[in-house]
Every structure is written in structure tokens, then in C-alpha cells.
Scaffold this active site. Sequence first.
Site, PDB file in Angstrom:
ATOM      1  N   PHE A 171      -3.733  -0.435   7.187  1.00 43.09           N
ATOM      2  CA  PHE A 171      -4.446  -1.701   6.995  1.00 43.09           C
ATOM      3  C   PHE A 171      -5.525  -1.581   5.919  1.00 43.09           C
ATOM      4  O   PHE A 171      -5.433  -0.755   5.020  1.00 43.09           O
ATOM      5  CB  PHE A 171      -4.994  -2.227   8.319  1.00 43.09           C
ATOM      6  CG  PHE A 171      -3.943  -2.490   9.361  1.00 43.09           C
ATOM      7  CD1 PHE A 171      -2.733  -3.091   9.020  1.00 43.09           C
ATOM      8  CD2 PHE A 171      -4.143  -2.133  10.683  1.00 43.09           C
ATOM      9  CE1 PHE A 171      -1.757  -3.342   9.973  1.00 43.09           C
ATOM     10  CE2 PHE A 171      -3.167  -2.390  11.649  1.00 43.09           C
ATOM     11  CZ  PHE A 171      -1.977  -2.990  11.288  1.00 43.09           C
ATOM     12  N   TRP A 173       6.539  -0.617  -8.089  1.00 42.75           N
ATOM     13  CA  TRP A 173       7.677  -1.171  -7.349  1.00 42.75           C
ATOM     14  C   TRP A 173       8.864  -1.366  -8.284  1.00 42.75           C
ATOM     15  O   TRP A 173       9.989  -1.014  -7.963  1.00 42.75           O
ATOM     16  CB  TRP A 173       7.262  -2.485  -6.693  1.00 42.75           C
ATOM     17  CG  TRP A 173       8.336  -3.138  -5.884  1.00 42.75           C
ATOM     18  CD1 TRP A 173       8.766  -2.768  -4.640  1.00 42.75           C
ATOM     19  CD2 TRP A 173       9.108  -4.280  -6.256  1.00 42.75           C
ATOM     20  NE1 TRP A 173       9.765  -3.619  -4.219  1.00 42.75           N
ATOM     21  CE2 TRP A 173       9.993  -4.550  -5.194  1.00 42.75           C
ATOM     22  CE3 TRP A 173       9.128  -5.096  -7.385  1.00 42.75           C
ATOM     23  CZ2 TRP A 173      10.900  -5.609  -5.221  1.00 42.75           C
ATOM     24  CZ3 TRP A 173      10.027  -6.163  -7.417  1.00 42.75           C
ATOM     25  CH2 TRP A 173      10.899  -6.408  -6.341  1.00 42.75           C
ATOM     26  N   ALA A 201      -2.542   1.670  13.902  1.00 41.96           N
ATOM     27  CA  ALA A 201      -3.747   1.550  13.089  1.00 41.96           C
ATOM     28  C   ALA A 201      -4.798   0.632  13.709  1.00 41.96           C
ATOM     29  O   ALA A 201      -5.921   0.580  13.228  1.00 41.96           O
ATOM     30  CB  ALA A 201      -3.388   1.063  11.693  1.00 41.96           C
ATOM     31  N   LYS A 242       0.820  -1.225   0.000  1.00 38.92           N
ATOM     32  CA  LYS A 242       0.000   0.000   0.000  1.00 38.92           C
ATOM     33  C   LYS A 242       0.849   1.268   0.000  1.00 38.92           C
ATOM     34  O   LYS A 242       0.574   2.210  -0.751  1.00 38.92           O
ATOM     35  CB  LYS A 242      -0.943  -0.036   1.213  1.00 38.92           C
ATOM     36  CG  LYS A 242      -1.895   1.141   1.327  1.00 38.92           C
ATOM     37  CD  LYS A 242      -3.125   0.781   2.120  1.00 38.92           C
ATOM     38  CE  LYS A 242      -2.798   0.097   3.434  1.00 38.92           C
ATOM     39  NZ  LYS A 242      -2.077   0.948   4.384  1.00 38.92           N
ATOM     40  N   PHE A 254       2.981  -8.189  -8.878  1.00 36.73           N
ATOM     41  CA  PHE A 254       4.105  -8.947  -8.335  1.00 36.73           C
ATOM     42  C   PHE A 254       4.722  -9.767  -9.467  1.00 36.73           C
ATOM     43  O   PHE A 254       4.042 -10.136 -10.432  1.00 36.73           O
ATOM     44  CB  PHE A 254       3.655  -9.887  -7.215  1.00 36.73           C
ATOM     45  CG  PHE A 254       3.604  -9.241  -5.859  1.00 36.73           C
ATOM     46  CD1 PHE A 254       4.492  -9.609  -4.860  1.00 36.73           C
ATOM     47  CD2 PHE A 254       2.668  -8.257  -5.579  1.00 36.73           C
ATOM     48  CE1 PHE A 254       4.441  -9.021  -3.605  1.00 36.73           C
ATOM     49  CE2 PHE A 254       2.611  -7.663  -4.339  1.00 36.73           C
ATOM     50  CZ  PHE A 254       3.505  -8.044  -3.334  1.00 36.73           C
ATOM     51  N   LYS A 278       8.377  -6.726  10.245  1.00 35.41           N
ATOM     52  CA  LYS A 278       7.579  -6.055   9.227  1.00 35.41           C
ATOM     53  C   LYS A 278       8.420  -5.167   8.316  1.00 35.41           C
ATOM     54  O   LYS A 278       8.127  -4.986   7.150  1.00 35.41           O
ATOM     55  CB  LYS A 278       6.478  -5.223   9.904  1.00 35.41           C
ATOM     56  CG  LYS A 278       5.507  -4.567   8.933  1.00 35.41           C
ATOM     57  CD  LYS A 278       4.402  -3.863   9.698  1.00 35.41           C
ATOM     58  CE  LYS A 278       3.395  -3.215   8.756  1.00 35.41           C
ATOM     59  NZ  LYS A 278       3.959  -2.080   8.028  1.00 35.41           N
ATOM     60  N   ARG A 318       2.730   8.282   7.073  1.00 37.58           N
ATOM     61  CA  ARG A 318       3.087   8.171   8.493  1.00 37.58           C
ATOM     62  C   ARG A 318       4.594   7.994   8.658  1.00 37.58           C
ATOM     63  O   ARG A 318       5.287   7.540   7.746  1.00 37.58           O
ATOM     64  CB  ARG A 318       2.376   6.970   9.127  1.00 37.58           C
ATOM     65  CG  ARG A 318       0.893   7.137   9.304  1.00 37.58           C
ATOM     66  CD  ARG A 318       0.255   5.864   9.826  1.00 37.58           C
ATOM     67  NE  ARG A 318       0.274   4.812   8.816  1.00 37.58           N
ATOM     68  CZ  ARG A 318      -0.034   3.561   9.072  1.00 37.58           C
ATOM     69  NH1 ARG A 318      -0.348   3.174  10.299  1.00 37.58           N
ATOM     70  NH2 ARG A 318      -0.014   2.658   8.110  1.00 37.58           N
ATOM     71  N   THR A 352       3.914   1.515  -1.015  1.00 37.77           N
ATOM     72  CA  THR A 352       4.610   1.560  -2.296  1.00 37.77           C
ATOM     73  C   THR A 352       3.714   2.144  -3.377  1.00 37.77           C
ATOM     74  O   THR A 352       4.151   2.984  -4.182  1.00 37.77           O
ATOM     75  CB  THR A 352       5.074   0.145  -2.694  1.00 37.77           C
ATOM     76  OG1 THR A 352       5.913  -0.367  -1.662  1.00 37.77           O
ATOM     77  CG2 THR A 352       5.836   0.161  -4.005  1.00 37.77           C
TER      78      THR A 352
END
Length: 562
Positions: free
Chosen positions: A308, A416, A280, A78, A388, A112, A101, A80
Site C-alpha cells: 500500500f 510496464w 498489509a 508499485k 500510463f 485484484k 512478497r 511493476t
Amino acid sequence: MQTVTPEVEEDIVIAQRAEMKPIAQIASDLGIQDDELELYGKYKAKINLTIFDRLKEVKDGKLVLVTAINPTPAGEGKSTVTVGLGQAFSRLKKKAIIALREPSLGPNFGIKGGAAGGGYSQVVPMEDINLHFTGDIHAITTAHNLLSALIDNHIHQGNQLNIDPRRVIWKRVLDINDRALRNIVIGLGGPVQGIPREDGFDITVASEIMAVLCLSSGLQDLKGRLAKMVIGYTYGKEPVTVGQLGAQGALALLLKDAVKPNLVQTLENTPAFIHGGPFANIAHGTNSLIATKMALKLGEIVVTEAGFGADLGAEKFLNIVSRYGDLKPGCVVIVATLRALKMHGGIPKSELTQSNMHALRSGFANLLKHIDTIKQFQLPYVVALNKFATDTQSEVEAFSSWCKEENIPLGLSDVWAKGGAGGEELAHLVLKQLEKENSYRPLYDLDLSIREKIEIIAKKVYGASGVKFTAQAEKQLREFTQWGWDKLPICMAKTQYSLSDDPALLGRPHGFDITIRELRPSLGAGFLVALTGDIMTMPGLPKRPAALTMDIDENGTIKGLF
């Protein structure tokens, strides 16, 4: 985090090779004046809040909110997509600004990773942003723990406010994952060491002070909100606030610089405000209102994200953040990946590289529910399929066909691997949506009861059949209403992995109830927290933390950060 392929190097290698412009030039191009700019080295700066006085008559730009389906261990990307979309707008000659953020150190050293995007869609300087940055989170840690010290000192020095040590709800905080500190006992060692009581630590981003900072309009509003925070209850079970302690001034002065937004840039030199980082789950999970509103005064298009999936981040942004900030998003981007959809369709992470049309189709239901949620807010939307390397052409074509059948606007995102160029298709689609009129409004009125507001969120956003309240929660419903807190918005604390409160129920579950086990006041932030399930506010480290793969060489070059 997306899997690294031979064509794309590790995030940190790409970031270290970036050709950054001096931040003073980025600021100048935005129209920020020298006396409004506070440099933190060559590539970071804070913006003085006096800029609002100069720009108060300037028309706001358009706001784009990026959200997602329910996250899975497969990753959605998200942040990215948010960065890449901002870069794509810049390539289309739009004056675009990104608002994100600040990353917490805990996830960085855990499992993470950071929150600065990835591949060729990152914000830089990546190492600084993911580590100490400009010290905002440290300032919040210090202010929070100063309040903890003042509370225990007040009790030790005579306890004029009659605070019940067993009912102090203000824990201490640390911005590192440390499970050993979740539950502790303090004040041991005799009378001079204080009053013994149970205590614990949360991670700093779960502090109400973080939520307060992110929903404040300025320093004085921040101070007023700090004064409203509830720290515990008296022996007579009445709430005690920071204002009664008289501590709000000291806390505010520790936050006088942290309240100013941070300006950095992307790999393609698109301006980015990175400011604040509320948890979040327990809070609202988006960057500061100050940063977003400043960006809207300076830019033509502002791209921000909410933590999220749409059931958490977007719901809170649209019911809480937009309400307090008087914001009206022009478009919502819902990020999905074929990998995550297949997980929601019932297959394990180990099989995601294999084509599976049945699982993909089954997982499609999760996306449809999030689309339904955004439609209920009466907002235009676009689905972004974040590409991906393992995606098969047949799966992409099938997904595109399903979206066409459902009349869902779909844009492919390859940001990406390709940066802004990989987001131009998505950007063009968003621009079309921004031209539409929308009738956005929150899902509930504040005049409704606490129970009614919770039921609206559970039924309309999660798809629940009903809501159950524990005996403790029922008691709190009565008390909070008696104390006049019932007119505040609701901030649901729920697992991010499922639309329900059971993280194992993936996809789009039906026939479930949401159980509210506890309510907590966040009066400074301006909402009530309704806790479901077992929400962890102090994460632990995994068996092999990411920290063990990090290093720095004799030239100061960092390795292993992602």
C-alpha cells in the site's frame, strides 16, 4: 492493474513467452553454491539458510524501498515499478536483486489479480508464482489450523489451562476469499464433537504465523516467536500462549521448508527472491527479513517494496521491519500515477482518461504528505511517475513542473511497456540518492507508552489532529501495559485508501481524528496491532470473480490469470 493497450499484450502471454534461464544458472551467477540450492523444478529454488554462515563477513549491499501514494482503483503499479527498477539496475551493470512478497490465492481468483508485476516487468514463472509456487502459504495454512485443532482439543480434553472458549482469539485460516466463513459456530453435534463456540476464518496471509515467519531470523527464532503467540484468555482473563500449549515444535516442523527464501527471475533474468506475504493492513506487508538480508549479502543493490502507500507499508517497514532486521534503506522510491492523483483530486475513475489539471493539482497534496513522511525518517527519496498510456503530455509536463518547484527529485517510469529500459532514468536518479549519507531512525522510541506511539504515527504520518480510544481500547491499554507488552512497536490496521481511517476521505484530509477501536497482541511477530475502522481479514469475492475467466487447455497452457 494497468490498462492493456494494443502495443502490449496481456501479462500472462508475455510471461509465457519469456526466455528463462535455468534457476541453477541464476543462482550460480549470484555466487550461491550447489549445496545451498534446493531445486523446485527447473526455474524455482529455495536457498538453504546455511548460506548465512558462509557470507556473514560479506558487506551488505544497498537497500532501496519502493512505496507509493494511497492506492486507488485506478492502480499504481508499485510491484511493476519494483521489478522494472531492478531490471534497469541490471542493465546498468549493477548486481541487482529484487525482493517481493508471495501472492495470495484469494486476490488472484477475486478481483485484484496477482502480485508478480506486469507488462514487461514481471517475475517468472508467473503462473507458478501466482498459484501454488513452492507451497509456503499452504504450509502456513496447515500450521495455523493445526494450532486451531490443538486449542479445541485441549478444551475438549479437560482444559488444564482453563481457557475460556468465549475468549479464544485464534481463528482458522484459508487462502481463498470466502465471506461465508467469516463468522461460524463449531463443535455442534453433541459431547463427542467438542465444545460448541463461535469461531471464524481469516485469509491465510492475515495469520500471525505469516508475520512471524517474515520477521524471523531463522528456524530457531521462528520457533521461539511461535511460542509467544497469544491464542486466547483464561476464565480469569489472563493471556494463554502457544508455549503454554507446548505446540511450537509441531508448528515449526511444518514450516521448516517454508522458512527458506524462494529464488526466481524476472523477464530479463534479474534474480528475484519471493518469500512471505503478510497482510498489509493487519500486519506489516513486506517480504521476509530472511530473504531481504540474504539478498543484501548476495547483491550490490536490493529493491524491495512495502504494501500500500507510505502511510501503511513504508511506515511499518521503517518502524518495525528495519528495527528488527537492523536495516538501513539507502533510498525510498515513492510511486505515483497521474490517474491516481486525479482520483485523489476528486474525479471518478470513469473520467480519468480525460485531462484535468485542477484535479491533478488537487491530488498532488496526497503525494506531498507521503514525501513529508519519508523526510521525517530522514531518508533520501525519489518520486517515480509510473506512466500510463492515457497520460497526456501536458499533464506530465505540469506534474514535472510542480515537482521542480517543490525541489522533488522525479524520475519517469515506463517499465510496464519497455521493461528495464523504461526504468533507466529512474535508476540513475536512485543511484545518485544512494550516494548520499542519511540519518535514518524510526519515528518513535520503544520506551514510550502504547498511547504515545499511536499518537506519533497518527499525527506525524497521517496528519491527524488527535487520537480517540474506545472504552474497549482504553481497557486494553491498561491490560497490555500491566502484562508488559507496552514496549513493543505498533502495527496500525487502517484503510489503505485514505490517510485517515475513513476510506472515503481521499487526497490530503485535515482536521480529522483517528479512532482506535481495539488492540490485538501479535507477540510472536513482535508488535501490537491497533485497529481503526472496519478492517476485513477475510475478503469476499466480487459479483464476477476473476476465477470465472480462467481456464487451462489440453497442453496445460493457462489463460485468464493476471
